[in-house]
Design a protein around this motif. Structure first.
Motif, PDB file in Angstrom:
ATOM      1  N   ASP A   1     -26.764 -66.427  65.257  1.00 20.57           N
ATOM      2  CA  ASP A   1     -25.990 -66.887  65.999  1.00 20.57           C
ATOM      3  C   ASP A   1     -26.604 -66.918  67.072  1.00 20.57           C
TER       4      ASP A   1
ATOM      5  N   ARG B   1     -27.697 -71.121  66.659  1.00 21.54           N
ATOM      6  CA  ARG B   1     -26.259 -71.124  67.607  1.00 21.54           C
ATOM      7  C   ARG B   1     -26.413 -71.175  68.954  1.00 21.54           C
TER       8      ARG B   1
ATOM      9  N   TYR C   1     -25.893 -74.345  71.607  1.00 15.30           N
ATOM     10  CA  TYR C   1     -24.514 -74.969  72.847  1.00 15.30           C
ATOM     11  C   TYR C   1     -25.095 -74.604  74.324  1.00 15.30           C
TER      12      TYR C   1
END
Length: 223
Positions: A155, A159, A163
Motif C-alpha cells: 500500500d 499504491r 497517487y
C-alpha cells in the motif's frame, strides 16, 4: 502409430518413470479456460463524499478511485515512530516560525473529487493554508511520511507512491521499521526510491537545513 502403441513404445524405452509422467502430462486433454470480459466482471462498489462523511468515526478507511479500503490499527512501534518524527518536524517549523503545519493521522487529505480519492497519511506537512478547511486538507500536502504496516506494505510502496506522485506531493518518505529502511521520494527533484538504513541521517529535501538522525531514533525506541 496409434496412441496405445505409442504409449507402450514409450514405456518400453523410457529411462525412468519421470519421463513417462511427463509424456502423460503432455498428452492429456487440455481444459478450455473461459476469461470473463472486463465489462462483465463484478465491479467494486464506490462511495461518494457524502457517504464517506457518514461513516462511523471509529472506522478508518481510505478511498482510492471511489473504492473504500479499511485501514489496520497501528502497532506500538508505528505510534512511537510517528510521535518522534512528528515532534522533530513540529519543533523545526516552530523554531523557524514558518506558516506550514504538521498533521498526523487520522486527518483526511482529499486528493481528488472525481473519482473520489481520500487518504490519511501518517504524518504530513501542509504549507498552503488555503487547502485547509477545518475538516481536511483539500489537495496534496508538501511532505508526507508513511510508516509501513507489516500486513500491507504494498500500500505504501506501490499504491500511495503512484497517487502521491501524480497528485502533486513534493516529497514522500516511506519508513519501514521491520526492514529498518527509509525510502525517500523527492518528486520535485526527480529522485525516486532512494533507500537509507536506520543508521543514516537524512535531509528533508523541501527544506535547506532539516535533517533527521534515524540512528538516534532507533536507539531511543530500541528498533
Amino acid at each position: 502409430m496409434t496412441e496405445t502403441k505409442s504409449c507402450k513404445y514409450f514405456m518400453k524405452h523410457a529411462i525412468n518413470n519421470r519421463q513417462y509422467l511427463l509424456y502423460l502430462n503432455y498428452h492429456k486433454p487440455r481444459k478450455e479456460v473461459y476469461i470473463m470480459p472486463p465489462a462483465l466482471q463484478p465491479q467494486p462498489e464506490t462511495i461518494t463524499l457524502e457517504q464517506y462523511e457518514t461513516l462511523p468515526e471509529n472506522r478508518r478507511v481510505e478511498v482510492f478511485d471511489g473504492v473504500a479500503y479499511d485501514m489496520a490499527s497501528p502497532s506500538q512501534i508505528h505510534q512511537a515512530l510517528s510521535m518522534e518524527l512528528s515532534n522533530i518536524l513540529y519543533n523545526y517549523i516552530k523554531t523557524k516560525k514558518q506558516s506550514c503545519q504538521v498533521f498526523s493521522a487520522p486527518f483526511d487529505v482529499k486528493l481528488s473529487d472525481n473519482p473520489l480519492t481520500i487518504v490519511q497519511p501518517d504524518i504530513m506537512i501542509v504549507c498552503d493554508r488555503n487547502k485547509l478547511d477545518e475538516k481536511r486538507c483539500n489537495g496534496a500536502p508538501d511532505f508526507i511520511i508513511e510508516i509501513v504496516s507489516p500486513g500491507n506494505p504494498s500500500d505504501d510502496y506501490i499504491r500511495k507512491l503512484y497517487y502521491y506522485n501524480n497528485f502533486g506531493v513534493r516529497e514522500y518518505w516511506i519508513v519501514d521499521p521491520k526492514r529498518r529502511m527509509i525510502t525517500v521520494n523527492y518528486f520535485e527533484g526527480d529522485l525516486i526510491n532512494v533507500a537509507y538504513s536506520f543508521d543514516a541521517t537524512i535531509k528533508i529535501n523541501i527544506y535547506d537545513d532539516l535533517y533527521i538522525n534515524f540512528s538516534d531514533i532507533a536507539e531511543l525506541l530500541n528498533i
